[in-house]
Design an enzyme around this catalytic site. Structure first.
Site, PDB file in Angstrom:
ATOM      1  CB  SER A 189      20.293  72.753  55.955  1.00  0.00           C
ATOM      2  OG  SER A 189      19.103  72.392  55.285  1.00  0.00           O
ATOM      3  CB  CYS A 208      17.227  74.293  52.524  1.00  0.00           C
ATOM      4  SG  CYS A 208      17.855  75.154  53.963  1.00  0.00           S
ATOM      5  CE1 TYR A 230      17.834  76.012  59.756  1.00  0.00           C
ATOM      6  CE2 TYR A 230      17.771  74.966  57.604  1.00  0.00           C
ATOM      7  CZ  TYR A 230      18.126  74.947  58.934  1.00  0.00           C
ATOM      8  OH  TYR A 230      18.787  73.846  59.449  1.00  0.00           O
ATOM      9  CE  LYS A 242      21.732  75.298  59.889  1.00  0.00           C
ATOM     10  NZ  LYS A 242      22.645  74.784  60.950  1.00  0.00           N
ATOM     11  CG  HIS A 284      12.057  68.347  59.120  1.00  0.00           C
ATOM     12  ND1 HIS A 284      12.746  68.493  60.306  1.00  0.00           N
ATOM     13  CD2 HIS A 284      12.517  69.332  58.300  1.00  0.00           C
ATOM     14  CE1 HIS A 284      13.569  69.525  60.214  1.00  0.00           C
ATOM     15  NE2 HIS A 284      13.451  70.045  59.014  1.00  0.00           N
TER      16      HIS A 284
END
Length: 307
Positions: free
Chosen positions: A106, A108, A135, A139, A178
């Site tokens: 992702s 982020c 998160y 990841k 989102h």
């Protein structure tokens, strides 16, 4: 991939669903499992299923995902679930001889204030955005796990980094969705109810890149066929837009004609998130769906999915 057994982990999510639609155009034997059959957080269940099915190609799209509120509220769930899903599926794929695996990260994962556009080599060069740090760390762990299995075992496991995605199969939860899904729902409900003003979180000034989910799936299949490198590959459009501009575009598509205001007391998140997609472009892929067409398709999907 021709004639291969291909497993899409997380096929009921927006990303996994798009991958399944795209893979139906390929000559593959498609495997999917629901959470009621195999919980990907259950190591024994995952290992047992892999030993029985022995998929040759794995797309690891399963994840616990959500918007800024979900990320900041469900911090323990976001780090635990995403860590354990990655660990279980990657190791099971290795043990059971999967020929290729793709891990979907992702955007982020990149530092909050990394230089723009975000290059793949900026990972771990600075602090993360605090609201989605759990998160992002999960990841990053998955990415590093893929790299470790490549270096130790020579596994043909690869990492891709999608930008903000939207489209069919999105989550329209009023608090945990989102930004794209949240705005589509909010403007639609305001239009139906005749509400004169819709309040959007934040100042409206952050810039975001948005990729239609079926384009993302096409990019993933392209890379699964053609790429075996050890470097991350960003997947995006290479273009961004302010949240305010995006909100107006969604309102126009939905047909909402009232006022739009911004609540600056709410968090903005990262000031800008645009991916450098030069590596992907060199590998022969570009996004095809315009933002205008994508929002229209996403709104049509929302109307049909919310019935």
């Amino acid at each position: 991939m021709k004639g291969k057994t291909v497993f899409v982990a997380g096929h009921r999510g927006m990303v996994g669903g798009a991958l399944v639609r795209r893979l139906e155009q390929e000559d593959v034997r498609l495997l999917t499992i629901g959470r009621s059959e195999v919980d990907l957080c259950d190591q024994a269940a995952v290992f047992g299923w892999f030993a029985k099915q022995r998929p040759q190609v794995v797309f690891l799209a399963a994840a616990k995902v959500g918007g800024i509120v979900a990320n900041n509220t469900l911090r323990a769930e976001f780090i635990y679930d995403n860590l354990i899903i990655a660990a279980n599926v990657i190791h099971a794929a290795h043990v059971n001889g999967a020929e290729k695996l793709m891990f979907l990260g992702s955007s982020c994962i990149y530092p909050k204030l990394a230089p723009q556009p975000l290059r793949e080599d900026s990972m771990l060069t600075g602090p993360l955005e605090p609201t989605n740090e759990p998160y992002a760390i999960a990841k990053i762990a998955g990415i590093k796990m893929v790299e470790a299995y490549r270096s130790q075992y020579g596994s043909d496991f690869i990492n891709v980094m999608p930008t903000n995605l939207y489209g069919r199969g999105d989550n329209y939860h009023p608090e945990y969705s989102h930004v794209v899904a949240a705005l589509i729902r909010r403007f639609h409900e305001a239009k139906v109810a005749g509400v004169g003003n819709v309040v959007v979180w934040g100042t409206g000034t952050p810039r975001r890149e948005f990729l239609y989910v079926d384009d993302m799936a096409d990019a993933c299949v392209h890379l699964m066929k053609s790429y075996s490198g050890d470097e991350l590959v960003n997947i995006g459009t290479g273009e961004d837009i302010t949240i305010a501009e995006f909100a107006r575009a969604v309102a126009a598509t939905v047909g909402y004609t009232g006022q739009i205001s911004f609540d600056a007391s709410k968090p903005d998140g990262t000031p800008r998130k645009l991916l450098d997609v030069s590596r992907l472009t060199k590998l022969g892929w570009r996004a095809r769906t315009t933002l205008e067409d994508g929002i229209r398709l996403a709104y049509q999907a929302y109307l049909s999915e919310s019935k």
